[in-house]
Enzyme design. Structure first.
Site, PDB file in Angstrom:
ATOM      1  N   LEU A  26     120.164  53.373 105.554  1.00 60.62           N
ATOM      2  CA  LEU A  26     120.268  54.774 105.160  1.00 60.62           C
ATOM      3  C   LEU A  26     119.181  55.635 105.782  1.00 60.62           C
ATOM      4  O   LEU A  26     119.428  56.747 106.225  1.00 60.62           O
ATOM      5  CB  LEU A  26     120.182  54.909 103.629  1.00 60.62           C
ATOM      6  CG  LEU A  26     121.368  54.419 102.807  1.00 60.62           C
ATOM      7  CD1 LEU A  26     121.027  54.502 101.323  1.00 60.62           C
ATOM      8  CD2 LEU A  26     122.609  55.247 103.111  1.00 60.62           C
ATOM      9  N   GLU A  28     114.823  55.610 107.514  1.00 58.45           N
ATOM     10  CA  GLU A  28     113.693  54.844 108.038  1.00 58.45           C
ATOM     11  C   GLU A  28     112.493  55.770 108.148  1.00 58.45           C
ATOM     12  O   GLU A  28     112.586  56.860 108.701  1.00 58.45           O
ATOM     13  CB  GLU A  28     114.052  54.288 109.423  1.00 58.45           C
ATOM     14  CG  GLU A  28     113.036  53.335 109.979  1.00 58.45           C
ATOM     15  CD  GLU A  28     113.487  52.703 111.296  1.00 58.45           C
ATOM     16  OE1 GLU A  28     112.632  52.537 112.177  1.00 58.45           O
ATOM     17  OE2 GLU A  28     114.689  52.399 111.436  1.00 58.45           O
ATOM     18  N   GLY A  29     111.369  55.342 107.566  1.00 63.11           N
ATOM     19  CA  GLY A  29     110.143  56.136 107.641  1.00 63.11           C
ATOM     20  C   GLY A  29     109.075  55.362 108.389  1.00 63.11           C
ATOM     21  O   GLY A  29     109.360  54.378 109.076  1.00 63.11           O
ATOM     22  N   GLY A  30     107.825  55.812 108.266  1.00 60.63           N
ATOM     23  CA  GLY A  30     106.729  55.151 108.972  1.00 60.63           C
ATOM     24  C   GLY A  30     106.524  53.718 108.525  1.00 60.63           C
ATOM     25  O   GLY A  30     106.401  52.811 109.354  1.00 60.63           O
ATOM     26  N   PHE A  31     106.503  53.506 107.209  1.00 66.32           N
ATOM     27  CA  PHE A  31     106.247  52.164 106.681  1.00 66.32           C
ATOM     28  C   PHE A  31     107.298  51.727 105.672  1.00 66.32           C
ATOM     29  O   PHE A  31     107.064  50.834 104.869  1.00 66.32           O
ATOM     30  CB  PHE A  31     104.850  52.106 106.034  1.00 66.32           C
ATOM     31  CG  PHE A  31     103.739  52.358 107.005  1.00 66.32           C
ATOM     32  CD1 PHE A  31     103.360  51.391 107.920  1.00 66.32           C
ATOM     33  CD2 PHE A  31     103.087  53.582 107.024  1.00 66.32           C
ATOM     34  CE1 PHE A  31     102.333  51.623 108.831  1.00 66.32           C
ATOM     35  CE2 PHE A  31     102.062  53.828 107.932  1.00 66.32           C
ATOM     36  CZ  PHE A  31     101.691  52.846 108.844  1.00 66.32           C
ATOM     37  N   SER A  32     108.449  52.369 105.700  1.00 65.43           N
ATOM     38  CA  SER A  32     109.487  51.979 104.739  1.00 65.43           C
ATOM     39  C   SER A  32     110.871  52.174 105.324  1.00 65.43           C
ATOM     40  O   SER A  32     111.075  52.961 106.254  1.00 65.43           O
ATOM     41  CB  SER A  32     109.344  52.781 103.440  1.00 65.43           C
ATOM     42  OG  SER A  32     109.599  54.144 103.658  1.00 65.43           O
ATOM     43  N   TYR A  33     111.801  51.416 104.766  1.00 63.37           N
ATOM     44  CA  TYR A  33     113.212  51.482 105.157  1.00 63.37           C
ATOM     45  C   TYR A  33     114.037  51.595 103.889  1.00 63.37           C
ATOM     46  O   TYR A  33     113.647  51.063 102.844  1.00 63.37           O
ATOM     47  CB  TYR A  33     113.629  50.212 105.915  1.00 63.37           C
ATOM     48  CG  TYR A  33     112.800  49.932 107.149  1.00 63.37           C
ATOM     49  CD1 TYR A  33     113.235  50.361 108.397  1.00 63.37           C
ATOM     50  CD2 TYR A  33     111.593  49.243 107.056  1.00 63.37           C
ATOM     51  CE1 TYR A  33     112.477  50.103 109.533  1.00 63.37           C
ATOM     52  CE2 TYR A  33     110.822  48.991 108.182  1.00 63.37           C
ATOM     53  CZ  TYR A  33     111.276  49.424 109.419  1.00 63.37           C
ATOM     54  OH  TYR A  33     110.511  49.190 110.538  1.00 63.37           O
ATOM     55  N   VAL A  34     115.179  52.275 103.981  1.00 67.82           N
ATOM     56  CA  VAL A  34     116.078  52.359 102.839  1.00 67.82           C
ATOM     57  C   VAL A  34     117.454  51.869 103.270  1.00 67.82           C
ATOM     58  O   VAL A  34     118.013  52.353 104.265  1.00 67.82           O
ATOM     59  CB  VAL A  34     116.176  53.802 102.286  1.00 67.82           C
ATOM     60  CG1 VAL A  34     117.093  53.829 101.064  1.00 67.82           C
ATOM     61  CG2 VAL A  34     114.799  54.337 101.915  1.00 67.82           C
ATOM     62  N   ASP A 148     103.496  65.159  95.562  1.00 67.73           N
ATOM     63  CA  ASP A 148     104.255  65.323  96.804  1.00 67.73           C
ATOM     64  C   ASP A 148     105.655  65.859  96.507  1.00 67.73           C
ATOM     65  O   ASP A 148     106.657  65.346  97.005  1.00 67.73           O
ATOM     66  CB  ASP A 148     104.328  64.000  97.579  1.00 67.73           C
ATOM     67  CG  ASP A 148     104.700  64.214  99.050  1.00 67.73           C
ATOM     68  OD1 ASP A 148     104.478  65.332  99.570  1.00 67.73           O
ATOM     69  OD2 ASP A 148     105.208  63.277  99.677  1.00 67.73           O
TER      70      ASP A 148
END
Length: 305
Positions: A26, A28-34, A148
């Protein structure tokens, strides 16, 4: 909770003795995936957030995010279905299983409105704002702040019910800063964890002796309201142009005129976007104002100049 895991076969995994099918990636970030998963037993869809933990500090931050979810059971705060920590090929990952909200984030809704040349009706803004305030009030009452808050961290379900998500930046609402070293620590933390164009002014240049409190969230909330009214945040353009957001937030936010939204909503927005945190209201007051505006708001309010 959540110590059992096995990747049973390609496309299927088990968390807490329950099996899930992998459907697709779904986000993708710097240090995480969904990833999107489907529960084998219940047929429901879930979002699996996988956080890469490169060191002990990152693992602790992921653990804190889990604990923040577990602190709250509220219709406007995204719930945590299950979690586990996984060691894969020498690397640690935190897996957070969350309900999947198909409509997506508030930001994706605003983008669609912008693409259509449309706007958000005032009643819809007030409905969404009421839910955000309800969730935020619960967080503040427990002595925490979100830190945030932004349109991408608010999910909307099929009934337009907002759900606050991404609780990884949450910490104690009241931070007492004693000395320049502590001030720099808070400032560095904010630079890493609080999105620049939604960050409160007091987090850009933290004073050596001050108290940071939950009113950082009220500033961010004001930015979210502005984005619902004008389909972009008040400092998005400043950031995109490469100008100084730190400088821009020191000035009062000017509401673009002519504005088709009610004086009441404009006044509420102005009350939140005050650079001095001592002059900003608490979330309970904002919630009261929203409830009052909802009783007075017209049923149709679809066009903006």
């Amino acid at each position: 909770m959540g110590q059992t895991l096995c990747i049973c076969s390609r496309g299927s995994l088990t968390i807490d003795n329950k099996r899930y099918y992998f459907i697709q990636k779904l986000d993708e970030g710097g240090f995480s995936y969904v990833d999107l998963l489907e529960g084998v037993q219940d047929g429901r869809f879930y979002a699996l957030k996988r956080i890469l933990c490169h060191d002990r500090e990152a693992r602790q931050e992921a653990q804190t995010e889990v604990e923040m979810h577990q602190l709250f059971s509220h219709p406007n705060i995204l719930s945590l279905t299950a979690h586990t920590f996984v060691d894969r090929s020498g690397k640690s990952e935190a897996w957070l299983l969350l309900p999947y909200i198909s409509k997506g984030s508030l930001w994706s809704v605003l983008e669609k409105l912008r693409d259509k040349g449309s706007s958000m009706p005032e009643r819809r803004i007030l409905h969404i704002l009421h839910g955000i305030c309800s969730g935020l009030k619960t967080i503040h009452e427990r002595g925490y702040a979100h830190r945030d808050l932004k349109p991408t961290n608010v999910l909307l379900d099929e009934d337009d019910r907002p759900l606050l998500m991404d609780l990884g930046s949450m910490n104690k609402a009241r931070i007492e800063v004693r000395g320049s070293r502590e001030a720099m620590t808070v400032q560095d933390w904010a630079a890493q964890r609080c999105t620049i164009s939604y960050r409160a002014p007091e987090l850009f240049n933290v004073e050596s002796h001050c108290i940071i409190d939950a009113r950082t969230d009220i500033w961010s909330l004001g930015c979210v309201v502005y984005s619902m009214m004008f389909l972009e945040g008040p400092f998005d353009v400043v950031f995109q142009k490469g100008d100084s957001v730190a400088l821009a937030v020191q000035n009062s936010v000017v509401i673009p005129q002519p504005c088709s939204y009610s004086e009441g909503l404009q006044s509420l927005l102005s009350s939140m976007m005050v650079s001095n945190p001592q002059e900003r209201p608490a979330v309970g007051w904002v919630l009261d104002q929203v409830q009052d505006l909802r009783t007075r708001s017209p049923n149709t309010h679809t066009h903006m100049v």
